[in-house]
Design a protein around this motif. Structure first.
Motif, PDB file in Angstrom:
ATOM      1  N   GLU A   1      58.518  48.623 -13.813  1.00  0.00           N
ATOM      2  CA  GLU A   1      57.524  48.442 -12.764  1.00  0.00           C
ATOM      3  C   GLU A   1      57.747  47.152 -11.985  1.00  0.00           C
ATOM      4  O   GLU A   1      56.820  46.426 -11.664  1.00  0.00           O
ATOM      5  N   VAL A   2      58.991  46.847 -11.680  1.00  0.00           N
ATOM      6  CA  VAL A   2      59.302  45.673 -10.871  1.00  0.00           C
ATOM      7  C   VAL A   2      58.939  45.972  -9.422  1.00  0.00           C
ATOM      8  O   VAL A   2      59.298  47.013  -8.890  1.00  0.00           O
ATOM      9  N   GLU A   3      58.218  45.066  -8.791  1.00  0.00           N
ATOM     10  CA  GLU A   3      57.811  45.270  -7.393  1.00  0.00           C
ATOM     11  C   GLU A   3      58.350  44.186  -6.471  1.00  0.00           C
ATOM     12  O   GLU A   3      58.590  44.431  -5.293  1.00  0.00           O
ATOM     13  N   ASP A   4      58.527  42.980  -6.973  1.00  0.00           N
ATOM     14  CA  ASP A   4      58.995  41.867  -6.151  1.00  0.00           C
ATOM     15  C   ASP A   4      60.481  41.645  -6.413  1.00  0.00           C
ATOM     16  O   ASP A   4      60.884  41.253  -7.508  1.00  0.00           O
ATOM     17  N   PHE A   5      61.298  41.920  -5.399  1.00  0.00           N
ATOM     18  CA  PHE A   5      62.750  41.809  -5.554  1.00  0.00           C
ATOM     19  C   PHE A   5      63.328  40.607  -4.816  1.00  0.00           C
ATOM     20  O   PHE A   5      64.522  40.578  -4.535  1.00  0.00           O
ATOM     21  N   THR A   6      62.497  39.621  -4.504  1.00  0.00           N
ATOM     22  CA  THR A   6      63.010  38.444  -3.795  1.00  0.00           C
ATOM     23  C   THR A   6      64.032  37.682  -4.625  1.00  0.00           C
ATOM     24  O   THR A   6      64.826  36.912  -4.077  1.00  0.00           O
ATOM     25  N   PHE A   7      64.038  37.881  -5.940  1.00  0.00           N
ATOM     26  CA  PHE A   7      65.033  37.212  -6.773  1.00  0.00           C
ATOM     27  C   PHE A   7      66.453  37.686  -6.454  1.00  0.00           C
ATOM     28  O   PHE A   7      67.432  37.055  -6.827  1.00  0.00           O
ATOM     29  N   LEU A   8      66.574  38.813  -5.722  1.00  0.00           N
ATOM     30  CA  LEU A   8      67.889  39.324  -5.334  1.00  0.00           C
ATOM     31  C   LEU A   8      68.398  38.711  -4.034  1.00  0.00           C
ATOM     32  O   LEU A   8      69.530  39.000  -3.630  1.00  0.00           O
ATOM     33  N   ASN A   9      67.592  37.886  -3.387  1.00  0.00           N
ATOM     34  CA  ASN A   9      67.959  37.354  -2.071  1.00  0.00           C
ATOM     35  C   ASN A   9      69.336  36.711  -2.059  1.00  0.00           C
ATOM     36  O   ASN A   9      70.103  36.860  -1.103  1.00  0.00           O
ATOM     37  N   ASN A  10      69.646  35.939  -3.111  1.00  0.00           N
ATOM     38  CA  ASN A  10      70.900  35.192  -3.126  1.00  0.00           C
ATOM     39  C   ASN A  10      72.040  35.924  -3.818  1.00  0.00           C
ATOM     40  O   ASN A  10      73.167  35.434  -3.827  1.00  0.00           O
TER      41      ASN A  10
END
Length: 442
Positions: free
Chosen positions: A142-151
């Protein structure tokens, strides 16, 4: 003396700082950590005094907490070069409380994959976290925030379930792949055999991933169950090339049974004629025969109008004594395991020995004379707009004949019946083309 004592005090203070800093690096159940006593957090770090001494191996389980000197420390990050250069690591379970993955944390690492757990805890992954590695990221739950993939670089493969692929695309520059298919087939089919192995896709094979087991394989047409051999190969033999069979692959995920129907087909050998050449009386070709499982053909060749010609040791066939200006039908063949297989049929027409043949190369007309007789004609094709003019002169420069010919790659026949034996030049002049060529009439 006071100045001297001051220097000693500074040296002792520096030593105490160093000792204090070193004391914060501990090892707990085979994993090294740097402890932050103020925040009571722990960062996974490399073994030894520098990353080159790293020696993590096998499967690594990062716990949620470590206990040291009567204090619980939450493990919240994987630090810089934590698993750097560890080519013997199989898998790292990063746990449920990791918030960040630092610079070169998994650089030059032997792992093939890393699972991002079912939470929204991870905040950041360093741009060079996977530098020099072939690690794929698997995201599920249930991951919703994928901003950790930005880099994360687009060259790092990212896998996820179909329903979140579009959301991942908004945060990551790459193209995420689906992990909804739990298995894939390693096809081993041949001309007479359907054979395959079942493999879990990497996600379903990883430690700590969703439990997944194969239940059975049923060949639907016969309704019979199939049992793999000691190498895990399912086999259906004695078929003909190009035959399809349907199979039901049954499997179990998290206690739920599923089934998928698949069509698998036996292969056909590919048999072709390459490097074909023809004259007025001969035809030559090289026979190329290949089969998916790389069985060696025991004989290759071709038939011309039903007559068989076997290729030499270089797979080349040369047929002579053909009739001029005659159409022939060709079928290449190859013999595998005592059975003859044929390639696609095609036709060709032998040349006329009285012809002087012209072909086009770009915008330049190219004329070839077979030099057999003076009775014939020039066949000229010119790649230009509109008409072109031609003139023929003999070796002394005297004009023998002239006229107009069509451009736009249309064939033009110029009779040579009225020319005597000798050397001639033909000039072709048209829109953006001016070419002079020599030909001989014997």
């Amino acid at each position: 003396m006071k100045h001297f004592l001051h220097k000693i005090s500074l040296s002792l203070f520096a030593a105490m700082l160093t000792l204090s800093s070193y004391a914060q690096k501990i090892e707990y159940e085979g994993i090294s950590y740097i402890l932050d006593s103020d925040n009571q957090t722990a960062t996974v770090t490399y073994q030894g005094s520098n990353p080159e001494e790293n020696n993590y191996k096998g499967e690594i389980e990062i716990p949620g907490q470590v206990y040291y000197n009567d204090v619980d420390y939450s493990v919240t990050s994987i630090g810089e070069k934590a698993f750097y250069g560890c080519d013997s690591i199989v898998y790292v379970n990063i746990g449920e409380f990791i918030e960040s993955i630092g610079s070169e944390a998994f650089a030059n690492n032997g792992m093939s994959s890393l699972i991002i757990p079912q939470n929204d805890i991870i905040i950041s992954i360093a741009e060079d976290a996977f530098k020099g590695s072939n690690i794929s990221l698997f995201i599920y739950g249930e991951v919703e925030d994928f901003t950790f993939l930005n880099n994360v670089k687009a060259t790092t493969p990212v896998f996820a379930h179909d329903e979140i692929l579009e959301t991942i695309k908004e945060a990551w520059p790459g193209e995420p792949k689906s992990i909804d298919t739990p298995f894939y087939l390693e096809k081993l089919s041949t001309m007479t055999t359907i054979a395959f192995r079942l493999h879990k896709t990497e996600f379903y094979s990883l430690p700590n991933a969703i439990p997944f087991e194969f239940s059975s394989v049923i060949m639907s047409a016969q309704g019979s169950g199939m049992t793999p051999d000691s190498d895990g190969v399912y086999l259906c033999d004695g078929l003909s090339p190009g035959v399809k069979r349907d199979f039901v692959i049954n499997y179990n995920i998290n206690g739920n049974d599923f089934g998928e129907m698949l069509w698998i087909e036996t292969t056909q050998p590919v048999i072709e004629c390459k490097d074909t050449e023809k004259t007025a009386t001969t035809f030559t070709a090289t026979i190329v025969a290949q089969e998916e499982r790389l069985f060696e053909a025991t004989e290759v060749g071709l038939t011309i109008n039903g007559k068989k010609y076997i290729a030499d040791e270089n797979d080349k066939v040369e047929v002579s004594n053909l009739k001029e200006n005659t159409e022939y039908t060709v079928k290449p063949y190859a013999v595998y395991r005592g059975k003859t297989y044929y390639g696609s049929e095609f036709t060709f027409t032998t040349n006329n020995s009285t012809n002087i043949v012209g072909v086009t190369a770009g915008n330049e007309p190219v004329i070839v004379l077979n030099n057999k007789t003076r009775n014939g004609y020039l066949e000229v094709s010119v790649n230009c707009e509109g008409e072109a003019a031609y003139s023929i002169v003999n070796i002394t420069g005297q004009k023998e004949k002239e006229g107009a010919i069509s451009g736009e790659n249309k064939l033009n026949n110029i009779s040579t019946d009225d020319l005597s034996s000798g050397i001639y030049l033909i000039n072709i002049n048209g829109n953006n083309i001016n070419k002079t060529l020599k030909f001989v009439i014997k």
